[in-house]
Scaffold this motif. Structure first.
Motif, PDB file in Angstrom:
ATOM      1  N   PHE A 191      39.878  89.550  17.117  1.00 27.26           N
ATOM      2  CA  PHE A 191      41.255  89.395  17.594  1.00 27.26           C
ATOM      3  C   PHE A 191      41.384  89.883  19.041  1.00 27.26           C
ATOM      4  CE2 PHE A 191      45.646  91.136  17.932  1.00 27.26           C
ATOM      5  CZ  PHE A 191      46.362  89.958  17.723  1.00 27.26           C
ATOM      6  N   ASP A 192      40.797  91.035  19.331  1.00 28.36           N
ATOM      7  CA  ASP A 192      40.897  91.609  20.679  1.00 28.36           C
ATOM      8  C   ASP A 192      40.190  90.752  21.723  1.00 28.36           C
ATOM      9  OD1 ASP A 192      42.375  93.716  19.741  1.00 28.36           O
ATOM     10  OD2 ASP A 192      40.708  95.128  19.646  1.00 28.36           O
ATOM     11  N   THR A 193      38.968  90.300  21.388  1.00 29.30           N
ATOM     12  CA  THR A 193      38.153  89.583  22.372  1.00 29.30           C
ATOM     13  C   THR A 193      38.496  88.097  22.470  1.00 29.30           C
ATOM     14  OG1 THR A 193      36.395  89.265  20.728  1.00 29.30           O
ATOM     15  CG2 THR A 193      36.217  91.181  22.168  1.00 29.30           C
ATOM     16  N   GLU A 194      38.717  87.448  21.330  1.00 33.05           N
ATOM     17  CA  GLU A 194      38.920  86.005  21.315  1.00 33.05           C
ATOM     18  C   GLU A 194      40.380  85.592  21.502  1.00 33.05           C
ATOM     19  OE1 GLU A 194      36.435  83.750  21.189  1.00 33.05           O
ATOM     20  OE2 GLU A 194      35.086  85.464  21.297  1.00 33.05           O
ATOM     21  N   ILE A 195      41.310  86.482  21.176  1.00 28.32           N
ATOM     22  CA  ILE A 195      42.725  86.142  21.301  1.00 28.32           C
ATOM     23  C   ILE A 195      43.364  86.867  22.486  1.00 28.32           C
ATOM     24  CG2 ILE A 195      44.991  86.199  20.177  1.00 28.32           C
ATOM     25  CD1 ILE A 195      43.087  84.207  18.901  1.00 28.32           C
ATOM     26  N   ILE A 196      43.412  88.192  22.424  1.00 27.30           N
ATOM     27  CA  ILE A 196      44.149  88.961  23.434  1.00 27.30           C
ATOM     28  C   ILE A 196      43.469  88.906  24.809  1.00 27.30           C
ATOM     29  CG2 ILE A 196      45.097  91.203  24.047  1.00 27.30           C
ATOM     30  CD1 ILE A 196      46.401  89.819  21.607  1.00 27.30           C
ATOM     31  N   GLU A 197      42.169  89.204  24.866  1.00 25.44           N
ATOM     32  CA  GLU A 197      41.479  89.229  26.167  1.00 25.44           C
ATOM     33  C   GLU A 197      41.449  87.846  26.817  1.00 25.44           C
ATOM     34  OE1 GLU A 197      37.638  91.052  26.031  1.00 25.44           O
ATOM     35  OE2 GLU A 197      38.383  92.892  25.084  1.00 25.44           O
ATOM     36  N   VAL A 198      41.185  86.811  26.029  1.00 32.51           N
ATOM     37  CA  VAL A 198      41.118  85.449  26.575  1.00 32.51           C
ATOM     38  C   VAL A 198      42.485  85.031  27.109  1.00 32.51           C
ATOM     39  CG1 VAL A 198      40.793  83.018  25.986  1.00 32.51           C
ATOM     40  CG2 VAL A 198      39.172  84.730  25.139  1.00 32.51           C
ATOM     41  N   ALA A 199      43.542  85.278  26.322  1.00 32.77           N
ATOM     42  CA  ALA A 199      44.895  84.904  26.762  1.00 32.77           C
ATOM     43  C   ALA A 199      45.291  85.664  28.023  1.00 32.77           C
ATOM     44  CB  ALA A 199      45.894  85.180  25.642  1.00 32.77           C
ATOM     45  N   THR A 200      44.921  86.944  28.093  1.00 28.87           N
ATOM     46  CA  THR A 200      45.244  87.762  29.265  1.00 28.87           C
ATOM     47  C   THR A 200      44.589  87.197  30.525  1.00 28.87           C
ATOM     48  OG1 THR A 200      45.456  89.755  27.892  1.00 28.87           O
ATOM     49  CG2 THR A 200      45.126  90.085  30.252  1.00 28.87           C
ATOM     50  N   LYS A 201      43.345  86.742  30.402  1.00 29.15           N
ATOM     51  CA  LYS A 201      42.651  86.134  31.548  1.00 29.15           C
ATOM     52  C   LYS A 201      43.294  84.807  31.939  1.00 29.15           C
ATOM     53  CE  LYS A 201      38.137  88.235  30.577  1.00 29.15           C
ATOM     54  NZ  LYS A 201      36.738  87.981  30.110  1.00 29.15           N
ATOM     55  N   GLU A 202      43.682  84.031  30.925  1.00 33.63           N
ATOM     56  CA  GLU A 202      44.278  82.721  31.201  1.00 33.63           C
ATOM     57  C   GLU A 202      45.634  82.857  31.898  1.00 33.63           C
ATOM     58  OE1 GLU A 202      44.281  81.054  27.288  1.00 33.63           O
ATOM     59  OE2 GLU A 202      42.322  80.099  27.552  1.00 33.63           O
ATOM     60  N   ILE A 203      46.316  83.969  31.655  1.00 33.67           N
ATOM     61  CA  ILE A 203      47.618  84.195  32.289  1.00 33.67           C
ATOM     62  C   ILE A 203      47.470  84.294  33.804  1.00 33.67           C
ATOM     63  CG2 ILE A 203      49.422  85.963  32.572  1.00 33.67           C
ATOM     64  CD1 ILE A 203      49.324  86.397  29.547  1.00 33.67           C
ATOM     65  N   GLU A 204      46.284  84.671  34.278  1.00 32.98           N
ATOM     66  CA  GLU A 204      46.050  84.783  35.717  1.00 32.98           C
ATOM     67  C   GLU A 204      46.265  83.454  36.425  1.00 32.98           C
ATOM     68  OE1 GLU A 204      45.600  87.501  37.671  1.00 32.98           O
ATOM     69  OE2 GLU A 204      46.173  88.450  35.782  1.00 32.98           O
ATOM     70  N   SER A 205      45.967  82.342  35.726  1.00 32.93           N
ATOM     71  CA  SER A 205      46.173  81.034  36.352  1.00 32.93           C
ATOM     72  C   SER A 205      47.663  80.778  36.576  1.00 32.93           C
ATOM     73  CB  SER A 205      45.561  79.927  35.486  1.00 32.93           C
ATOM     74  OG  SER A 205      46.166  79.907  34.207  1.00 32.93           O
ATOM     75  N   LEU A 206      48.493  81.285  35.657  1.00 32.77           N
ATOM     76  CA  LEU A 206      49.951  81.191  35.841  1.00 32.77           C
ATOM     77  C   LEU A 206      50.389  82.031  37.039  1.00 32.77           C
ATOM     78  CD1 LEU A 206      51.946  81.388  32.464  1.00 32.77           C
ATOM     79  CD2 LEU A 206      52.027  79.609  34.215  1.00 32.77           C
ATOM     80  N   ARG A 207      49.781  83.210  37.147  1.00 35.03           N
ATOM     81  CA  ARG A 207      50.117  84.106  38.256  1.00 35.03           C
ATOM     82  C   ARG A 207      49.746  83.452  39.593  1.00 35.03           C
ATOM     83  NH1 ARG A 207      51.157  89.082  36.865  1.00 35.03           N
ATOM     84  NH2 ARG A 207      49.718  89.005  35.102  1.00 35.03           N
ATOM     85  N   ASN A 208      48.638  82.724  39.603  1.00 38.51           N
ATOM     86  CA  ASN A 208      48.209  82.030  40.828  1.00 38.51           C
ATOM     87  C   ASN A 208      49.192  80.929  41.205  1.00 38.51           C
ATOM     88  OD1 ASN A 208      45.934  83.641  40.971  1.00 38.51           O
ATOM     89  ND2 ASN A 208      44.630  82.178  39.888  1.00 38.51           N
ATOM     90  N   GLN A 209      49.717  80.227  40.190  1.00 34.78           N
ATOM     91  CA  GLN A 209      50.690  79.178  40.461  1.00 34.78           C
ATOM     92  C   GLN A 209      51.980  79.762  41.033  1.00 34.78           C
ATOM     93  OE1 GLN A 209      50.668  77.387  36.598  1.00 34.78           O
ATOM     94  NE2 GLN A 209      48.895  76.109  37.039  1.00 34.78           N
ATOM     95  N   LEU A 210      52.354  80.940  40.539  1.00 32.81           N
ATOM     96  CA  LEU A 210      53.533  81.627  41.065  1.00 32.81           C
ATOM     97  C   LEU A 210      53.299  81.999  42.532  1.00 32.81           C
ATOM     98  CD1 LEU A 210      56.251  83.107  40.904  1.00 32.81           C
ATOM     99  CD2 LEU A 210      55.041  85.058  39.886  1.00 32.81           C
ATOM    100  N   THR A 211      52.104  82.498  42.838  1.00 35.17           N
ATOM    101  CA  THR A 211      51.772  82.883  44.213  1.00 35.17           C
ATOM    102  C   THR A 211      51.864  81.683  45.148  1.00 35.17           C
ATOM    103  OG1 THR A 211      50.294  84.628  43.423  1.00 35.17           O
ATOM    104  CG2 THR A 211      49.997  83.900  45.700  1.00 35.17           C
ATOM    105  N   GLU A 212      51.397  80.510  44.668  1.00 37.29           N
ATOM    106  CA  GLU A 212      51.479  79.288  45.472  1.00 37.29           C
ATOM    107  C   GLU A 212      52.925  78.973  45.830  1.00 37.29           C
ATOM    108  OE1 GLU A 212      49.289  75.750  44.298  1.00 37.29           O
ATOM    109  OE2 GLU A 212      47.976  76.992  43.058  1.00 37.29           O
ATOM    110  N   LEU A 213      53.801  79.098  44.851  1.00 45.21           N
ATOM    111  CA  LEU A 213      55.221  78.831  45.095  1.00 45.21           C
ATOM    112  C   LEU A 213      55.815  79.835  46.075  1.00 45.21           C
ATOM    113  CD1 LEU A 213      56.810  77.841  41.652  1.00 45.21           C
ATOM    114  CD2 LEU A 213      56.604  76.434  43.695  1.00 45.21           C
ATOM    115  N   GLN A 214      55.475  81.107  45.890  1.00 45.52           N
ATOM    116  CA  GLN A 214      56.013  82.162  46.755  1.00 45.52           C
ATOM    117  C   GLN A 214      55.612  81.934  48.214  1.00 45.52           C
ATOM    118  OE1 GLN A 214      54.350  85.488  44.575  1.00 45.52           O
ATOM    119  NE2 GLN A 214      56.335  86.022  43.664  1.00 45.52           N
ATOM    120  N   ASN A 215      54.415  81.408  48.410  1.00 42.50           N
ATOM    121  CA  ASN A 215      53.939  81.142  49.771  1.00 42.50           C
ATOM    122  C   ASN A 215      54.685  79.978  50.417  1.00 42.50           C
ATOM    123  OD1 ASN A 215      52.047  83.192  49.574  1.00 42.50           O
ATOM    124  ND2 ASN A 215      50.412  81.834  48.872  1.00 42.50           N
TER     125      ASN A 215
END
Length: 251
Positions: A72-96
């Motif tokens: 659960f920790d490695t396959e669900i939580i850790e993977v989802a947490t890493k994938e959220i970074e792509s959302l954060r990058n999209q937000l940064t693009e908009l902010q710029n």
């Protein structure tokens, strides 16, 4: 189950001690997802995961509990947490790209509140993932109100990424626990755990399939090598016979 507070169905019989949490969403995209059929599927996946944790929480099942927790920790939580970074990058693009000079003194949100049943703290870990996505999507939606150009459809890409992250959680949980449906019937938590203990079921079915594929390839390669060696041996024997005939003729 998720339900709007104003449209809550009457309480039905529950199998376990159940708490009810009321979550308020800031992002329309996240709210609409969580109240949709996809959100119901995610909620069912969370409930199934929670049942596994509850059933194996005794000291007798500690080994299985730890296996499930690690997965659960490695396959669900850790993977989802890493994938959220792509959302954060999209937000940064908009902010710029923000250059309109608009600065909101307030942002008004409609009432976006849902109730969820909780039987184990693992619910909270996934709600935490949903909350992180909700905050990012809220910022993305707010920036788009400024009227900045979205030629690359960053908003649409962000929604797709959000769907992918949350859908993957549901998909992984249901894929791993699918064998727990004995005779094609409803999922049986106890049956799944029993077969997990016996090694009949695995928390990593993809890995097992990959290992079986590698093993099959190794066997195929070994067989191919063996056939090649036999052919070489036969050719060698033929060469010996030819050489012996040549020698006889020469004599």
């Amino acid at each position: 189950m998720a339900k709007s507070p104003e449209n809550k169905s009457k309480d039905v019989n529950v199998r376990r001690k159940t708490g009810v949490v009321r979550l308020s969403f800031k992002s329309e995209s996240t709210f609409l997802y969580m109240r949709s059929n996809q959100g119901s599927i995610l909620n069912n996946a969370m409930y199934r995961m929670a049942e596994l944790f509850k059933l194996t929480s005794t000291s007798y099942d500690k080994v299985v509990f730890n296996q499930i927790k690690e997965w659960f920790d490695t396959e669900i939580i850790e993977v989802a947490t890493k994938e959220i970074e792509s959302l954060r990058n999209q937000l940064t693009e908009l902010q710029n790209e923000v250059d309109t000079g608009l600065e909101f003194i307030n942002v008004k949100n409609p009432n976006m509140t849902l109730d969820f049943d909780v039987i184990h703290k693992s619910h909270g870990e996934i709600f935490n993932i949903v909350s992180k996505i909700d905050f990012l999507m809220d910022d993305i939606e707010t920036l788009l109100l400024t009227g900045i150009d979205d030629d690359d459809d960053i908003e649409g890409a962000s929604r797709n990424q959000m769907n992918l992250i949350l859908n993957n959680i549901s998909k992984k949980i249901f894929t791993v626990t699918k064998p727990g449906k004995r005779n094609g019937g409803p999922f049986n938590t106890m049956y799944f755990v029993q077969q997990l203990k016996l090694g009949v079921f695995s928390l990593y079915p993809e890995k097992n399939i990959e290992e079986q594929s590698i093993e099959k390839t190794d066997i195929t390669n070994a067989k191919s090598t063996e056939e090649s060696l036999i052919k070489e041996f036969d050719k060698g024997q033929s060469d010996i016979v030819v050489n012996q005939n040549e020698l006889a003729e020469a004599v």
